[in-house]
Design a protein around this motif. Structure first.
Motif, PDB file in Angstrom:
ATOM      1  N   LEU A 122      -0.525   6.765 -20.557  1.00  0.00           N
ATOM      2  CA  LEU A 122      -1.399   6.891 -21.718  1.00  0.00           C
ATOM      3  C   LEU A 122      -1.688   5.526 -22.346  1.00  0.00           C
ATOM      4  O   LEU A 122      -2.820   5.247 -22.760  1.00  0.00           O
ATOM      5  N   GLY A 123      -0.660   4.685 -22.437  1.00  0.00           N
ATOM      6  CA  GLY A 123      -0.861   3.356 -23.013  1.00  0.00           C
ATOM      7  C   GLY A 123      -1.837   2.528 -22.202  1.00  0.00           C
ATOM      8  O   GLY A 123      -2.702   1.840 -22.763  1.00  0.00           O
ATOM      9  N   LEU A 124      -1.704   2.580 -20.898  1.00  0.00           N
ATOM     10  CA  LEU A 124      -2.621   1.831 -20.034  1.00  0.00           C
ATOM     11  C   LEU A 124      -4.038   2.395 -20.109  1.00  0.00           C
ATOM     12  O   LEU A 124      -5.020   1.640 -20.055  1.00  0.00           O
ATOM     13  N   ARG A 125      -4.135   3.708 -20.260  1.00  0.00           N
ATOM     14  CA  ARG A 125      -5.459   4.314 -20.396  1.00  0.00           C
ATOM     15  C   ARG A 125      -6.121   3.841 -21.690  1.00  0.00           C
ATOM     16  O   ARG A 125      -7.310   3.521 -21.716  1.00  0.00           O
ATOM     17  N   ALA A 126      -5.356   3.785 -22.769  1.00  0.00           N
ATOM     18  CA  ALA A 126      -5.905   3.285 -24.039  1.00  0.00           C
ATOM     19  C   ALA A 126      -6.381   1.846 -23.887  1.00  0.00           C
ATOM     20  O   ALA A 126      -7.461   1.470 -24.364  1.00  0.00           O
ATOM     21  N   LEU A 152       8.456  -0.866 -17.318  1.00  0.00           N
ATOM     22  CA  LEU A 152       7.810  -2.168 -17.438  1.00  0.00           C
ATOM     23  C   LEU A 152       6.302  -2.008 -17.672  1.00  0.00           C
ATOM     24  O   LEU A 152       5.695  -2.808 -18.400  1.00  0.00           O
ATOM     25  N   ALA A 153       5.708  -0.983 -17.068  1.00  0.00           N
ATOM     26  CA  ALA A 153       4.289  -0.703 -17.312  1.00  0.00           C
ATOM     27  C   ALA A 153       4.067  -0.286 -18.758  1.00  0.00           C
ATOM     28  O   ALA A 153       3.054  -0.660 -19.371  1.00  0.00           O
ATOM     29  N   LEU A 154       5.004   0.487 -19.322  1.00  0.00           N
ATOM     30  CA  LEU A 154       4.908   0.867 -20.735  1.00  0.00           C
ATOM     31  C   LEU A 154       4.985  -0.370 -21.616  1.00  0.00           C
ATOM     32  O   LEU A 154       4.204  -0.517 -22.563  1.00  0.00           O
ATOM     33  N   TYR A 155       5.900  -1.270 -21.291  1.00  0.00           N
ATOM     34  CA  TYR A 155       6.016  -2.494 -22.083  1.00  0.00           C
ATOM     35  C   TYR A 155       4.735  -3.323 -21.962  1.00  0.00           C
ATOM     36  O   TYR A 155       4.259  -3.884 -22.949  1.00  0.00           O
ATOM     37  N   HIS A 156       4.182  -3.385 -20.771  1.00  0.00           N
ATOM     38  CA  HIS A 156       2.945  -4.131 -20.558  1.00  0.00           C
ATOM     39  C   HIS A 156       1.815  -3.529 -21.393  1.00  0.00           C
ATOM     40  O   HIS A 156       1.057  -4.268 -22.061  1.00  0.00           O
ATOM     41  N   ALA A 157       1.692  -2.206 -21.378  1.00  0.00           N
ATOM     42  CA  ALA A 157       0.654  -1.546 -22.171  1.00  0.00           C
ATOM     43  C   ALA A 157       0.863  -1.810 -23.659  1.00  0.00           C
ATOM     44  O   ALA A 157      -0.097  -2.077 -24.394  1.00  0.00           O
ATOM     45  N   ALA A 158       2.121  -1.733 -24.104  1.00  0.00           N
ATOM     46  CA  ALA A 158       2.422  -2.000 -25.513  1.00  0.00           C
ATOM     47  C   ALA A 158       2.037  -3.422 -25.892  1.00  0.00           C
ATOM     48  O   ALA A 158       1.517  -3.675 -26.988  1.00  0.00           O
ATOM     49  N   THR A 159       2.270  -4.369 -24.986  1.00  0.00           N
ATOM     50  CA  THR A 159       1.912  -5.757 -25.250  1.00  0.00           C
ATOM     51  C   THR A 159       0.402  -5.940 -25.323  1.00  0.00           C
ATOM     52  O   THR A 159      -0.113  -6.634 -26.205  1.00  0.00           O
ATOM     53  N   LEU A 160      -0.324  -5.313 -24.419  1.00  0.00           N
ATOM     54  CA  LEU A 160      -1.787  -5.392 -24.462  1.00  0.00           C
ATOM     55  C   LEU A 160      -2.322  -4.874 -25.800  1.00  0.00           C
ATOM     56  O   LEU A 160      -3.173  -5.506 -26.438  1.00  0.00           O
ATOM     57  N   LEU A 161      -1.818  -3.713 -26.219  1.00  0.00           N
ATOM     58  CA  LEU A 161      -2.300  -3.115 -27.459  1.00  0.00           C
ATOM     59  C   LEU A 161      -1.840  -3.910 -28.668  1.00  0.00           C
ATOM     60  O   LEU A 161      -2.573  -4.039 -29.660  1.00  0.00           O
ATOM     61  N   ARG A 162      -0.636  -4.479 -28.599  1.00  0.00           N
ATOM     62  CA  ARG A 162      -0.117  -5.327 -29.677  1.00  0.00           C
ATOM     63  C   ARG A 162      -0.993  -6.568 -29.856  1.00  0.00           C
ATOM     64  O   ARG A 162      -1.394  -6.902 -30.982  1.00  0.00           O
ATOM     65  N   LEU A 257      -8.758   6.907 -25.930  1.00  0.00           N
ATOM     66  CA  LEU A 257      -7.677   7.824 -25.562  1.00  0.00           C
ATOM     67  C   LEU A 257      -7.897   9.202 -26.163  1.00  0.00           C
ATOM     68  O   LEU A 257      -7.496  10.217 -25.573  1.00  0.00           O
ATOM     69  N   GLY A 258      -8.527   9.267 -27.323  1.00  0.00           N
ATOM     70  CA  GLY A 258      -8.793  10.543 -27.969  1.00  0.00           C
ATOM     71  C   GLY A 258      -7.647  10.980 -28.868  1.00  0.00           C
ATOM     72  O   GLY A 258      -6.507  10.535 -28.723  1.00  0.00           O
ATOM     73  N   ALA A 259      -7.968  11.839 -29.806  1.00  0.00           N
ATOM     74  CA  ALA A 259      -6.994  12.244 -30.820  1.00  0.00           C
ATOM     75  C   ALA A 259      -5.740  12.849 -30.198  1.00  0.00           C
ATOM     76  O   ALA A 259      -4.612  12.519 -30.594  1.00  0.00           O
ATOM     77  N   ALA A 260      -5.909  13.749 -29.237  1.00  0.00           N
ATOM     78  CA  ALA A 260      -4.747  14.392 -28.615  1.00  0.00           C
ATOM     79  C   ALA A 260      -3.908  13.372 -27.850  1.00  0.00           C
ATOM     80  O   ALA A 260      -2.669  13.406 -27.895  1.00  0.00           O
ATOM     81  N   GLY A 261      -4.565  12.466 -27.154  1.00  0.00           N
ATOM     82  CA  GLY A 261      -3.839  11.451 -26.402  1.00  0.00           C
ATOM     83  C   GLY A 261      -3.087  10.494 -27.302  1.00  0.00           C
ATOM     84  O   GLY A 261      -1.954  10.098 -27.004  1.00  0.00           O
ATOM     85  N   THR A 266       1.989   8.540 -29.344  1.00  0.00           N
ATOM     86  CA  THR A 266       2.840   8.223 -30.492  1.00  0.00           C
ATOM     87  C   THR A 266       4.145   9.000 -30.419  1.00  0.00           C
ATOM     88  O   THR A 266       5.236   8.451 -30.627  1.00  0.00           O
ATOM     89  N   GLU A 267       4.034  10.274 -30.094  1.00  0.00           N
ATOM     90  CA  GLU A 267       5.220  11.128 -29.993  1.00  0.00           C
ATOM     91  C   GLU A 267       6.149  10.658 -28.877  1.00  0.00           C
ATOM     92  O   GLU A 267       7.373  10.565 -29.062  1.00  0.00           O
ATOM     93  N   LEU A 268       5.572  10.340 -27.727  1.00  0.00           N
ATOM     94  CA  LEU A 268       6.387   9.926 -26.594  1.00  0.00           C
ATOM     95  C   LEU A 268       7.072   8.587 -26.846  1.00  0.00           C
ATOM     96  O   LEU A 268       8.219   8.376 -26.438  1.00  0.00           O
ATOM     97  N   ALA A 269       6.383   7.684 -27.507  1.00  0.00           N
ATOM     98  CA  ALA A 269       6.929   6.342 -27.730  1.00  0.00           C
ATOM     99  C   ALA A 269       7.989   6.317 -28.822  1.00  0.00           C
ATOM    100  O   ALA A 269       8.815   5.401 -28.868  1.00  0.00           O
ATOM    101  N   LYS A 270       7.978   7.315 -29.703  1.00  0.00           N
ATOM    102  CA  LYS A 270       8.945   7.326 -30.806  1.00  0.00           C
ATOM    103  C   LYS A 270      10.380   7.477 -30.296  1.00  0.00           C
ATOM    104  O   LYS A 270      11.300   6.873 -30.858  1.00  0.00           O
ATOM    105  N   LYS A 271      10.578   8.261 -29.233  1.00  0.00           N
ATOM    106  CA  LYS A 271      11.939   8.489 -28.754  1.00  0.00           C
ATOM    107  C   LYS A 271      12.600   7.205 -28.278  1.00  0.00           C
ATOM    108  O   LYS A 271      13.696   6.862 -28.740  1.00  0.00           O
ATOM    109  N   PRO A 272      11.971   6.433 -27.372  1.00  0.00           N
ATOM    110  CA  PRO A 272      12.614   5.175 -26.976  1.00  0.00           C
ATOM    111  C   PRO A 272      12.736   4.199 -28.133  1.00  0.00           C
ATOM    112  O   PRO A 272      13.700   3.419 -28.195  1.00  0.00           O
TER     113      PRO A 272
END
Length: 290
Positions: A122-126, A152-162, A257-261, A266-272
């Motif tokens: 989802l992060g990479l799609r955004a 690592l892909a999640l971290y990469h996506a987070a960095t792009l969006l950051r 990404l759209g509202a649902a995405g 957000t929900e998925l990233a909160k746990k880690p």
């Protein structure tokens, strides 16, 4: 412009992802990996780690893109750091540090979970809707390959969006006519920024520059004229407008990404993130006014 997203949905999603991305910069794993390639000073390690995607840039580029660091502090370490380790070597060390940090903070079960893999997707799609124009830190990181491992892909996506939001935020600060120290002081005054001790200890500004910025903000009517570091109504309104403007400049990836995405990411990233917080990812006493 109208938006299909709930108010501040993109900002809330960014705040979670940004907090995950920022764990690296407080990680002992980063210090160990950078020391192994010869970069032992913590400031040099930070500048090299975050700037390496741009190549062997000079101090002017780092000061411009990082914004709230003293140019004198940057120039102490850049470009000398590239004589110790090339940007390519730093990027390899950074990826090793990210892997070690996430494994230590989250544990192997979370790392291998379907939720982390879904969050990465989802992060990479955004990030597909992020734009390079006038966004140098985002653009440099967008040229890096996406790692295969989901965490690592999640971290990469987070960095792009950051970095995409961060680049836009600098435009909002410039438009608000807040210089680097004024931006730090006014953010601290919100109660959500670094304490003066942390800001002065990490950004390289002398106390006299901080105090001079306080005076200027008071003259603009943005800070309470008394001794407390409190925003006036005008100061609160300005900081809110800066964030709202940053939201507008950063809406594309979340609209894509759209509202649902966005809600799901957000929900998925909160746990880690909560797991990382519980594992001591951040130092105590960093955020606040005192």
């Amino acid at each position: 412009m109208t938006t299909s997203l709930p108010e501040r949905a993109g900002r809330r999603c960014h705040n979670v992802l940004n907090s995950i991305a920022a764990t690296l910069y407080f990680s002992p794993d980063l210090g160990r990996e950078l020391a192994a390639i010869g970069i032992k000073d913590s400031n040099g390690a930070y500048f090299a780690t975050r700037a390496a995607a741009m190549g062997a840039v000079g101090p002017g580029t780092v000061t411009a893109t990082f914004y709230n660091f003293s140019h004198e502090l940057v120039a102490e370490h850049v470009p000398a750091v590239w004589l110790t380790a090339s940007p390519e070597t730093v990027l390899a060390a950074r990826e090793s540090a990210i892997d070690a940090t996430l494994r230590r903070l989250l544990g192997e079960e979370v790392i291998a979970s379907e939720e982390v893999a879904e969050a990465a997707e989802l992060g990479l799609r955004a990030a597909e809707a992020c734009t390079r124009s006038a966004r140098p830190l985002y653009a440099a990181h967008a040229d890096l390959p996406v790692p295969d491992a989901p965490h690592l892909a999640l971290y990469h996506a987070a960095t792009l969006l950051r970095e995409h939001r961060g680049d836009g935020h600098l435009a909002a600060l410039l438009d608000a006519e807040l210089d680097p120290v004024e931006a730090l002081v006014s953010h601290t005054a919100t109660g959500r920024g670094m304490t003066p001790k942390w800001a002065l200890g990490t950004r390289g500004w002398p106390r006299t520059d901080w105090e001079a910025a306080v005076v200027r903000l008071r003259e603009r009517g943005l800070l309470d004229p008394e001794g407390e570091l409190e925003l006036t109504e005008a100061g609160v309104a300005l900081r809110k407008e800066i964030e709202a403007r940053t939201d507008r400049l950063d809406r594309a990836p979340y609209e894509h990404l759209g509202a649902a995405g966005v809600e799901r990411l957000t929900e998925l990233a909160k746990k880690p993130l909560l797991t990382a917080f519980a594992a001591g990812a951040y130092p105590e006493g960093m955020i606040g006014k005192g």
